[in-house]
Each structure stands twice: as C-alpha cells, then as structure tokens.
Design a protein around this motif. Structure first.
Motif, mmCIF file in Angstrom:
data_model
loop_
_atom_site.group_PDB
_atom_site.id
_atom_site.type_symbol
_atom_site.label_atom_id
_atom_site.label_comp_id
_atom_site.label_asym_id
_atom_site.label_seq_id
_atom_site.Cartn_x
_atom_site.Cartn_y
_atom_site.Cartn_z
ATOM 1 N N ALA A 11 0.822 -1.212 0.000
ATOM 2 C CA ALA A 11 0.000 0.000 0.000
ATOM 3 C C ALA A 11 0.856 1.263 0.000
ATOM 4 O O ALA A 11 0.330 2.372 0.021
ATOM 5 N N GLY A 12 2.190 1.090 -0.010
ATOM 6 C CA GLY A 12 3.088 2.238 -0.026
ATOM 7 C C GLY A 12 3.320 2.853 1.341
ATOM 8 O O GLY A 12 3.709 4.013 1.455
ATOM 9 N N ILE A 13 3.074 2.063 2.404
ATOM 10 C CA ILE A 13 3.241 2.545 3.772
ATOM 11 C C ILE A 13 4.381 1.785 4.426
ATOM 12 O O ILE A 13 4.420 0.548 4.395
ATOM 13 N N ARG A 14 5.314 2.527 5.031
ATOM 14 C CA ARG A 14 6.434 1.888 5.720
ATOM 15 C C ARG A 14 5.923 1.195 6.979
ATOM 16 O O ARG A 14 5.247 1.811 7.811
ATOM 17 N N PRO A 15 6.209 -0.091 7.163
ATOM 18 C CA PRO A 15 5.682 -0.860 8.302
ATOM 19 C C PRO A 15 6.471 -0.646 9.604
ATOM 20 O O PRO A 15 7.304 -1.452 9.972
ATOM 21 N N THR A 16 6.180 0.449 10.292
ATOM 22 C CA THR A 16 6.792 0.691 11.599
ATOM 23 C C THR A 16 6.095 -0.189 12.637
ATOM 24 O O THR A 16 5.023 -0.744 12.388
ATOM 25 N N SER A 17 6.678 -0.294 13.813
ATOM 26 C CA SER A 17 6.068 -1.127 14.859
ATOM 27 C C SER A 17 4.693 -0.592 15.246
ATOM 28 O O SER A 17 3.764 -1.373 15.487
ATOM 29 N N GLN A 18 4.522 0.743 15.290
ATOM 30 C CA GLN A 18 3.206 1.292 15.626
ATOM 31 C C GLN A 18 2.182 0.973 14.541
ATOM 32 O O GLN A 18 1.054 0.579 14.838
ATOM 33 N N ARG A 19 2.552 1.133 13.289
ATOM 34 C CA ARG A 19 1.621 0.834 12.193
ATOM 35 C C ARG A 19 1.266 -0.648 12.162
ATOM 36 O O ARG A 19 0.126 -1.013 11.875
ATOM 37 N N LEU A 20 2.247 -1.492 12.443
ATOM 38 C CA LEU A 20 1.965 -2.935 12.498
ATOM 39 C C LEU A 20 1.006 -3.252 13.641
ATOM 40 O O LEU A 20 0.122 -4.101 13.495
ATOM 41 N N GLY A 21 1.171 -2.566 14.773
ATOM 42 C CA GLY A 21 0.250 -2.762 15.893
ATOM 43 C C GLY A 21 -1.162 -2.340 15.533
ATOM 44 O O GLY A 21 -2.139 -3.023 15.866
ATOM 45 N N VAL A 22 -1.282 -1.222 14.831
ATOM 46 C CA VAL A 22 -2.593 -0.749 14.388
ATOM 47 C C VAL A 22 -3.182 -1.744 13.387
ATOM 48 O O VAL A 22 -4.353 -2.136 13.492
ATOM 49 N N MET A 23 -2.392 -2.192 12.430
ATOM 50 C CA MET A 23 -2.877 -3.143 11.430
ATOM 51 C C MET A 23 -3.329 -4.447 12.091
ATOM 52 O O MET A 23 -4.377 -5.000 11.733
ATOM 53 N N ARG A 24 -2.561 -4.939 13.053
ATOM 54 C CA ARG A 24 -2.929 -6.175 13.752
ATOM 55 C C ARG A 24 -4.261 -5.984 14.486
ATOM 56 O O ARG A 24 -5.147 -6.841 14.420
ATOM 57 N N ALA A 25 -4.409 -4.858 15.190
ATOM 58 C CA ALA A 25 -5.645 -4.603 15.933
ATOM 59 C C ALA A 25 -6.846 -4.512 14.988
ATOM 60 O O ALA A 25 -7.933 -5.001 15.320
ATOM 61 N N ILE A 26 -6.651 -3.909 13.835
ATOM 62 C CA ILE A 26 -7.734 -3.831 12.855
ATOM 63 C C ILE A 26 -8.081 -5.233 12.348
ATOM 64 O O ILE A 26 -9.246 -5.619 12.303
ATOM 65 N N ARG A 27 -7.070 -6.000 11.983
ATOM 66 C CA ARG A 27 -7.293 -7.355 11.456
ATOM 67 C C ARG A 27 -7.977 -8.240 12.489
ATOM 68 O O ARG A 27 -8.945 -8.935 12.190
ATOM 69 N N GLU A 28 -7.487 -8.204 13.717
ATOM 70 C CA GLU A 28 -8.028 -9.080 14.755
ATOM 71 C C GLU A 28 -9.421 -8.652 15.213
ATOM 72 O O GLU A 28 -10.174 -9.472 15.726
ATOM 73 N N GLY A 29 -9.772 -7.390 15.011
ATOM 74 C CA GLY A 29 -11.073 -6.896 15.448
ATOM 75 C C GLY A 29 -12.207 -7.194 14.489
ATOM 76 O O GLY A 29 -13.366 -7.009 14.830
ATOM 77 N N GLY A 30 -11.886 -7.659 13.291
ATOM 78 C CA GLY A 30 -12.922 -7.987 12.317
ATOM 79 C C GLY A 30 -13.563 -6.754 11.706
ATOM 80 O O GLY A 30 -13.090 -5.636 11.886
ATOM 81 N N ARG A 31 -14.657 -6.983 10.998
ATOM 82 C CA ARG A 31 -15.341 -5.880 10.313
ATOM 83 C C ARG A 31 -16.068 -5.027 11.332
ATOM 84 O O ARG A 31 -16.863 -5.531 12.122
ATOM 85 N N ARG A 32 -15.791 -3.712 11.250
ATOM 86 C CA ARG A 32 -16.408 -2.777 12.182
ATOM 87 C C ARG A 32 -16.131 -1.360 11.741
ATOM 88 O O ARG A 32 -15.472 -1.128 10.741
ATOM 89 N N HIS A 33 -16.653 -0.427 12.516
ATOM 90 C CA HIS A 33 -16.502 1.000 12.237
ATOM 91 C C HIS A 33 -15.788 1.630 13.421
ATOM 92 O O HIS A 33 -16.255 1.559 14.554
ATOM 93 N N LEU A 34 -14.651 2.237 13.126
ATOM 94 C CA LEU A 34 -13.801 2.794 14.166
ATOM 95 C C LEU A 34 -13.871 4.309 14.156
ATOM 96 O O LEU A 34 -13.819 4.920 13.088
ATOM 97 N N THR A 35 -13.962 4.897 15.331
ATOM 98 C CA THR A 35 -13.685 6.321 15.434
ATOM 99 C C THR A 35 -12.270 6.403 15.975
ATOM 100 O O THR A 35 -11.821 5.496 16.694
ATOM 101 N N PRO A 36 -11.550 7.450 15.655
ATOM 102 C CA PRO A 36 -10.186 7.554 16.187
ATOM 103 C C PRO A 36 -10.150 7.471 17.716
ATOM 104 O O PRO A 36 -9.276 6.810 18.278
ATOM 105 N N GLU A 37 -11.126 8.079 18.374
ATOM 106 C CA GLU A 37 -11.138 8.074 19.843
ATOM 107 C C GLU A 37 -11.391 6.675 20.403
ATOM 108 O O GLU A 37 -10.680 6.237 21.314
ATOM 109 N N SER A 38 -12.377 5.975 19.856
ATOM 110 C CA SER A 38 -12.670 4.629 20.369
ATOM 111 C C SER A 38 -11.529 3.673 20.050
ATOM 112 O O SER A 38 -11.194 2.803 20.860
ATOM 113 N N PHE A 39 -10.929 3.821 18.881
ATOM 114 C CA PHE A 39 -9.816 2.947 18.507
ATOM 115 C C PHE A 39 -8.584 3.236 19.364
ATOM 116 O O PHE A 39 -7.866 2.316 19.745
#
Length: 137
Positions: A17-45
């Motif tokens: 996707a053209g995004i450098r995989p830093t540890s923080q971005r990987l953590g965010v990606m993992r949380a999104i993947r593991e959380g399944g389909r949903r709608h996130l607000t920045p605050e709730s996430f």
C-alpha cells in the motif's frame, strides 16, 4: 504447510500500500485485522489500542487511520462532523442511527443512485457513499 506469520502478512500488506511498516503501524494493522469488520472512530480505537497495551498518541492514531484510508486499507465515512473508518473496503453503504450515533453496514442489495450529474471539469467521480439516517421507533 506452515502458516504464514500474521506480522509478515501485515508488513507485506503495508508495503504493498506504499506505507512503511513501523512497529506502531503494524500494531494498528494487527488490531484492525483481529477486530474484524467494524466501524472505528479515532477516539474509540485509541482506547482499544491502549487497552491492548499499544501506546500511541491520539494524533498518531488519527494520522495512521487517515494514511490507511488514503492507501485503500480502510474506508473513511463521514456523517456531519464525525468520521468513522470502516474496515470493510468493499463497495457498500451504511445506516446511521441518529440517536445512538452508531454506524453499520447495509447488507444485501445496495441502494442505487441514478441520474448522477457529470463531475465538474477536470474532475472524476471517485465513489459514492450513501448514508441512510435511521431512528428506532
């Protein structure tokens, strides 16, 4: 056959996707993947990440979600002055509960928009987001 490591899959997906995989971005990606389909607000996430032991500022969460949306890894959905990030990147529309403030996918047949105007000169229609506002009766 050995399973592919989720971190490697997330890392590859970010790179594609053209995004450098830093540890923080990987953590965010993992949380999104593991959380399944949903709608996130920045605050709730941000709260979800914090509860999972992933420490980052709310500004970083906002920036990361926006970067992921710009790269097509999430869909940005705006209603009024609120923004959600939908993990379902396929073509679909949403119901918005005006009382609870909850956003949910419309499943099954999708609303059809007919007689679209032509885009202004030099512009192209990128997509159409239909949000149907509902209230419990």
């Amino acid at each position: 056959m050995a399973a592919i490591e989720p971190v490697r899959v997330d890392s590859d997906r970010l790179r594609e996707a053209g995004i450098r995989p830093t540890s923080q971005r990987l953590g965010v990606m993992r949380a999104i993947r593991e959380g399944g389909r949903r709608h996130l607000t920045p605050e709730s996430f941000h709260r979800e990440l914090s509860d999972a032991g992933i420490r980052m500022s709310l500004a970083t969460v906002y920036n990361t979600l926006n970067n992921f949306a710009e790269a097509g890894l999430l869909r940005r959905v705006g209603v009024g002055d609120r923004t959600w990030f939908c993990t379902n990147t396929g073509e679909h529309h949403h119901f918005y509960d005006v009382v609870s403030g909850q956003l949910e996918d419309i499943h099954g047949p999708q609303p059809q928009v007919i007689d679209l105007p032509q885009a202004p000169p030099g512009m192209a229609i990128q997509g159409i987001d239909v949000v149907i506002k509902v209230r419990r009766i």
